[in-house]
Design an enzyme around this catalytic site. Structure first.
Site, PDB file in Angstrom:
ATOM      1  N   LYS A 100       0.838  -1.207   0.000  1.00  7.47           N
ATOM      2  CA  LYS A 100       0.000   0.000   0.000  1.00  7.47           C
ATOM      3  C   LYS A 100       0.872   1.256   0.000  1.00  7.47           C
ATOM      4  O   LYS A 100       0.658   2.175  -0.789  1.00  7.47           O
ATOM      5  CB  LYS A 100      -0.886  -0.007   1.256  1.00  7.47           C
ATOM      6  CG  LYS A 100      -1.538   1.317   1.565  1.00  7.47           C
ATOM      7  CD  LYS A 100      -2.431   1.247   2.778  1.00  7.47           C
ATOM      8  CE  LYS A 100      -1.809   1.695   4.074  1.00  7.47           C
ATOM      9  NZ  LYS A 100      -1.534   3.128   4.202  1.00  7.47           N
ATOM     10  N   ARG A 123      -4.457  10.455   4.826  1.00  6.45           N
ATOM     11  CA  ARG A 123      -3.403  11.468   4.902  1.00  6.45           C
ATOM     12  C   ARG A 123      -2.485  11.451   3.690  1.00  6.45           C
ATOM     13  O   ARG A 123      -1.962  12.490   3.287  1.00  6.45           O
ATOM     14  CB  ARG A 123      -2.575  11.256   6.165  1.00  6.45           C
ATOM     15  CG  ARG A 123      -3.324  11.432   7.447  1.00  6.45           C
ATOM     16  CD  ARG A 123      -2.391  11.183   8.599  1.00  6.45           C
ATOM     17  NE  ARG A 123      -1.130  11.879   8.373  1.00  6.45           N
ATOM     18  CZ  ARG A 123      -0.917  13.157   8.616  1.00  6.45           C
ATOM     19  NH1 ARG A 123      -1.856  13.880   9.149  1.00  6.45           N
ATOM     20  NH2 ARG A 123       0.254  13.703   8.360  1.00  6.45           N
ATOM     21  N   CYS A 171      -4.642  12.445  13.344  1.00  6.68           N
ATOM     22  CA  CYS A 171      -4.881  11.025  13.170  1.00  6.68           C
ATOM     23  C   CYS A 171      -5.599  10.567  14.427  1.00  6.68           C
ATOM     24  O   CYS A 171      -5.631  11.302  15.412  1.00  6.68           O
ATOM     25  CB  CYS A 171      -3.515  10.367  13.078  1.00  6.68           C
ATOM     26  SG  CYS A 171      -3.525   8.837  12.212  1.00  6.68           S
ATOM     27  N   ARG A 178      -0.345  14.781  13.295  1.00 10.43           N
ATOM     28  CA  ARG A 178       0.701  14.347  12.360  1.00 10.43           C
ATOM     29  C   ARG A 178       0.960  15.507  11.401  1.00 10.43           C
ATOM     30  O   ARG A 178       0.270  15.670  10.412  1.00 10.43           O
ATOM     31  CB  ARG A 178       0.253  13.096  11.596  1.00 10.43           C
ATOM     32  CG  ARG A 178       0.316  11.863  12.472  1.00 10.43           C
ATOM     33  CD  ARG A 178      -0.183  10.643  11.761  1.00 10.43           C
ATOM     34  NE  ARG A 178       0.702  10.139  10.752  1.00 10.43           N
ATOM     35  CZ  ARG A 178       0.458   9.032  10.055  1.00 10.43           C
ATOM     36  NH1 ARG A 178      -0.635   8.357  10.269  1.00 10.43           N
ATOM     37  NH2 ARG A 178       1.304   8.607   9.135  1.00 10.43           N
ATOM     38  N   VAL A 203       8.819   6.693  16.796  1.00  4.87           N
ATOM     39  CA  VAL A 203       8.434   7.362  15.544  1.00  4.87           C
ATOM     40  C   VAL A 203       7.154   8.163  15.763  1.00  4.87           C
ATOM     41  O   VAL A 203       7.084   9.354  15.440  1.00  4.87           O
ATOM     42  CB  VAL A 203       8.272   6.334  14.400  1.00  4.87           C
ATOM     43  CG1 VAL A 203       7.829   7.032  13.120  1.00  4.87           C
ATOM     44  CG2 VAL A 203       9.575   5.582  14.176  1.00  4.87           C
ATOM     45  N   ARG A 231      -8.516  -0.435   4.871  1.00  4.46           N
ATOM     46  CA  ARG A 231      -7.627   0.573   4.280  1.00  4.46           C
ATOM     47  C   ARG A 231      -6.310  -0.070   3.846  1.00  4.46           C
ATOM     48  O   ARG A 231      -5.716   0.363   2.861  1.00  4.46           O
ATOM     49  CB  ARG A 231      -7.299   1.658   5.307  1.00  4.46           C
ATOM     50  CG  ARG A 231      -8.438   2.618   5.570  1.00  4.46           C
ATOM     51  CD  ARG A 231      -7.943   3.783   6.381  1.00  4.46           C
ATOM     52  NE  ARG A 231      -6.679   4.255   5.842  1.00  4.46           N
ATOM     53  CZ  ARG A 231      -5.724   4.847   6.551  1.00  4.46           C
ATOM     54  NH1 ARG A 231      -5.884   5.057   7.824  1.00  4.46           N
ATOM     55  NH2 ARG A 231      -4.609   5.236   5.971  1.00  4.46           N
TER      56      ARG A 231
HETATM   57  C1  UD1 Z   1       4.450   6.829   6.600  1.00  2.99           C
HETATM   58  C2  UD1 Z   1       3.553   5.624   6.418  1.00  2.99           C
HETATM   59  C3  UD1 Z   1       3.067   5.129   7.769  1.00  2.99           C
HETATM   60  C4  UD1 Z   1       4.238   4.874   8.705  1.00  2.99           C
HETATM   61  C5  UD1 Z   1       5.157   6.087   8.759  1.00  2.99           C
HETATM   62  C6  UD1 Z   1       6.449   5.825   9.545  1.00  2.99           C
HETATM   63  C7  UD1 Z   1       2.521   5.966   4.258  1.00  2.99           C
HETATM   64  C8  UD1 Z   1       1.299   6.308   3.487  1.00  2.99           C
HETATM   65  N1  UD1 Z   1       2.416   6.001   5.592  1.00  2.99           N
HETATM   66  O1  UD1 Z   1       3.662   7.859   7.191  1.00  2.99           O
HETATM   67  O2  UD1 Z   1       2.337   3.919   7.558  1.00  2.99           O
HETATM   68  O3  UD1 Z   1       3.756   4.605  10.010  1.00  2.99           O
HETATM   69  O4  UD1 Z   1       5.541   6.482   7.418  1.00  2.99           O
HETATM   70  O5  UD1 Z   1       7.129   4.745   8.995  1.00  2.99           O
HETATM   71  O6  UD1 Z   1       3.544   5.613   3.705  1.00  2.99           O
HETATM   72  N2  UD1 Z   1       6.800  14.499  10.814  1.00  2.99           N
HETATM   73  C9  UD1 Z   1       6.898  15.837  11.114  1.00  2.99           C
HETATM   74  N3  UD1 Z   1       6.634  16.745  10.110  1.00  2.99           N
HETATM   75  C10 UD1 Z   1       6.307  16.341   8.837  1.00  2.99           C
HETATM   76  C11 UD1 Z   1       6.226  14.973   8.543  1.00  2.99           C
HETATM   77  C12 UD1 Z   1       6.477  14.066   9.557  1.00  2.99           C
HETATM   78  O7  UD1 Z   1       7.179  16.220  12.238  1.00  2.99           O
HETATM   79  O8  UD1 Z   1       6.099  17.222   7.988  1.00  2.99           O
HETATM   80  C13 UD1 Z   1       7.079  13.494  11.873  1.00  2.99           C
HETATM   81  C14 UD1 Z   1       5.865  12.624  12.214  1.00  2.99           C
HETATM   82  O9  UD1 Z   1       5.021  13.261  13.145  1.00  2.99           O
HETATM   83  C15 UD1 Z   1       6.537  11.378  12.749  1.00  2.99           C
HETATM   84  C16 UD1 Z   1       7.817  11.282  11.925  1.00  2.99           C
HETATM   85  O10 UD1 Z   1       8.020  12.569  11.364  1.00  2.99           O
HETATM   86  O11 UD1 Z   1       6.877  11.553  14.114  1.00  2.99           O
HETATM   87  C17 UD1 Z   1       7.768  10.270  10.807  1.00  2.99           C
HETATM   88  O12 UD1 Z   1       6.590  10.443  10.052  1.00  2.99           O
HETATM   89  P1  UD1 Z   1       6.548  10.133   8.483  1.00  2.99           P
HETATM   90  O13 UD1 Z   1       7.704   9.270   8.131  1.00  2.99           O
HETATM   91  O14 UD1 Z   1       6.399  11.419   7.754  1.00  2.99           O
HETATM   92  O15 UD1 Z   1       5.208   9.324   8.363  1.00  2.99           O
HETATM   93  P2  UD1 Z   1       4.181   9.351   7.176  1.00  2.99           P
HETATM   94  O16 UD1 Z   1       4.881   9.623   5.897  1.00  2.99           O
HETATM   95  O17 UD1 Z   1       3.030  10.216   7.549  1.00  2.99           O
END
Ligand code: UD1
Length: 419
Positions: free
Chosen positions: A22, A92, A116, A121, A326, A396
Site C-alpha cells: 500500500k 493522509r 490522526c 501528524r 516514531v 484501508r
Molecule cells: C508513513 C507511512 C506510515 C508509517 C510512517 C512511519 C505511508 C502512506 N504512511 O507515514 O504507515 O507509520 O511512514 O514509517 O507511507 N513528521 C513531522 N513533520 C512532517 C512529517 C512528519 O514532524 O512534515 C514526523 C511525524 O510526526 C513522525 C515522523 O516525522 O513523528 C515520521 O513520520 P513520516 O515518516 O512522515 O510518516 P508518514 O509519511 O506520515
C-alpha cells in the site's frame, strides 16, 4: 459498518500470498501526475486507500482502473490541481499529490490532512521543503495553496527522517530547475520503489535507497510501467499471526530483506524462521519469550508493526518493553488489548507488557489501521469469541484479511453491524 467475529484458539497452518505494498503504490499513483499519459502498476493491492487515491486522481481529471491487481492510470487530460478536504481527511497520503501538481502545473490547492486517531501528524517538513524550492505557500481555509512558476533545485536537510516528506519533495524535485539534495532522506523500501518508478519515468536520481538523494531536475518526464513491491507490513502481520497462534505459516511473494528487523526479533523470541528466495517460513511450537522492541526508521523495527508485536508479547513468558520513537502516542490499541485481558502499563511512549498465559475473547473496537490488525491477532489467540468492530480501518491496508486468515485455518468471519 462491518465487524469481524473470531473464535480464537486455532493454530494457523499453511501458505499465504502477500499483496503489493500500500505505502509504495500510493506515492507512485501520485507520481503519475508528473507527466501526461498512460501508466501501469502491477501487483497493486485492492484496498480502500487505493480506491481513495484513485478517486482523488479522477477528481484531478485522470482515468483510473484497477483490474486483477493491475492498475491503469491515464493522466493525459488531468488538468485540475485541487485535492478536496472530503477525500484528504479520509487518507493522509492524499498530501502526496501536492509536490507533483505543483511541479507540473505551477500551482496546487490541497487540503491539510489534519490529525490522526492517535494524535497530530504535521506536514511542516513537506511545506518547508517546497518553500525552500521557491514555492509560495499560503494556508487558507484549511487548504495549502502552493505556487511556483518552476521549482528550483535546493539543499534540503530534514531534522526528522520523514517518509511522506521525502516522497513529496523527491517527486517535486524531478521537474525542478537544477539539482536538489535531500539529506536525512527516508530510506524505507517504499521510497526506493518510488525512486525506481521516477527513474523509469526519466528522472535523474542518485543515492537510491540511501540517506542522501541527489536529483538533477529534468524538463519532462514520461509515463511508465512498473511492478509494485510486496507489502512488508502485511507480511509481518501474517508472521505474527502464525507466531501468536503457535502455528506454522509460509509467506509467498514476500521480500525477506525488508523484514529483517522483525525476523530477528521473532527468532530472539524463540520462533523458527526459514528463508528461501521469496518464501519465508515461520514455526512456533512453544510459548514465546518476551523481547523488547523500540521502533525506528528503516531498517529498524517498523512503527507499523508495533501494535501487532504488543499483541504477541501479551502472551509471552515474562515482561518486556515496547517503545515507539516514531509516533510517540500511537497506543490506542492498549485499552482494547486490556479488554482481552492483556497486562500493559504505559509510561509516556513505552509500554510495559507482561505476558499472560491466556487472553479471553471480548468485544473490542478498532481505532486505526494497525490497531485493528493487533486486535485481530489477539482475537485469534484468545479463548472464545472476539468481535472487532469498526473494521473499515482494516480495509484501508489489508486485502481480504479474513479470507486469508480463514485459509490458514482461523475461525473468522465478517458480519454487518446494525449500529
Ligand atoms: C508513513 C507511512 C506510515 C508509517 C510512517 C512511519 C505511508 C502512506 N504512511 O507515514 O504507515 O507509520 O511512514 O514509517 O507511507 N513528521 C513531522 N513533520 C512532517 C512529517 C512528519 O514532524 O512534515 C514526523 C511525524 O510526526 C513522525 C515522523 O516525522 O513523528 C515520521 O513520520 P513520516 O515518516 O512522515 O510518516 P508518514 O509519511 O506520515
Amino acid at each position: 459498518m462491518d465487524k469481524i467475529v473470531i473464535n480464537g484458539g486455532r493454530r494457523l497452518h499453511g501458505r499465504v500470498e502477500i499483496s503489493g505494498a500500500k505505502n509504495a503504490v500510493l506515492p507512485m499513483m501520485a507520481a503519475s501526475l508528473l507527466a501526461p499519459g498512460k501508466y501501469t502498476i502491477e501487483n497493486c493491492p485492492d484496498l480502500r486507500d487505493v480506491k481513495t487515491m484513485s478517486h482523488l486522481l479522477r477528481i484531478i481529471g485522470a482515468k483510473v482502473e484497477l483490474s486483477d491487481h493491475t492498475l491503469n492510470i491515464d493522466t493525459e487530460s488531468s488538468n485540475f490541481f485541487e485535492a478536496p478536504y472530503e477525500l484528504v481527511k479520509t487518507m493522509r497520503a492524499s498530501i502526496y499529490v501536492l509536490g507533483p501538481l505543483l511541479a507540473r502545473h505551477g500551482q496546487a490547492r490541497v487540503s491539510l490532512p489534519g490529525g490522526c486517531a492517535w494524535g497530530p501528524r504535521p506536514v511542516d517538513l513537506h511545506l518547508k521543503g517546497l518553500a525552500r524550492m521557491g514555492a509560495s505557500i499560503e494556508l487558507e481555509g484549511g487548504y495549502v495553496i502552493a505556487r511556483a512558476r518552476r521549482l528550483k533545485g535546493s539543499r534540503l536537510n530534514f531534522d526528522i527522517s520523514s517518509v511522506g516528506a521525502t516522497a513529496n519533495l523527491l517527486m517535486a524535485a524531478t521537474l525542478a530547475e537544477g539539482t536538489t539534495v535531500i539529506e536525512n532522506a527516508a530510506q524505507e523500501p517504499e521510497i526506493e520503489a518510488l525512486s525506481r518508478f521516477l527513474i523509469n519515468m526519466g528522472a535523474r536520481i542518485e543515492g537510491v535507497g540511501t540517506r542522501r538523494l541527489v536529483v538533477q531536475g529534468v524538463d519532462n518526464l514520461a509515463p511508465t510501467t512498473m511492478e509494485n513491491i510486496p507489502d512488508r507490513i502485511e507480511a509481518g502481520t501474517f508472521l505474527i499471526a502464525g507466531a501468536i497462534t503457535r502455528g506454522e505459516v509460509e509467506l509467498e511473494g514476500a521480500e525477506p530483506d525488508h523484514l529483517s528487523a522483525l525476523l530477528a526479533k521473532l527468532e530472539e523470541a524463540g520462533a523458527g524462521v526459514e528463508i528461501e528466495g521469496k518464501k519465508v517460513g515461520l514455526k512456533v511450537e512453544k510459548r514465546l519469550q518476551s523481547v523488547d522492541i523500540t521502533t525506528a526508521i528503516y531498517p529498524g523495527f517498523p512503527t507499523d508493526l508495533q501494535a501487532q508485536w504488543m499483541a504477541l508479547m501479551a502472551l509471552a513468558d515474562r515482561s518486556c518493553l515496547v517503545t515507539d520513537t516514531v509516533f510517540l502516542d500511537r497506543f490506542t490499541h492498549v485499552a482494547e488489548l486490556k479488554r482481552l485481558g492483556a497486562d500493559i502499563r504505559m509510561d509516556k511512549n513505552t509500554a510495559l507488557v507482561t505476558g499472560r498465559e491466556k487472553l479471553k475473547g471480548a468485544p473490542v473496537m478498532s481505532t486505526d489501521l494497525r490497531a485493528s490488525a493487533s486486535l485481530i491477532l489477539a482475537g485469534l489467540a484468545a479463548e472464545g469469541r472476539t468481535d472487532v468492530s469498526r473494521v473499515y480501518h482494516i480495509d484501508r491496508g489489508y486485502e481480504k484479511i479474513e479470507e486469508k486468515l480463514k485459509a490458514l485455518g482461523a475461525d473468522i468471519r465478517r458480519e454487518g453491524e446494525t449500529s
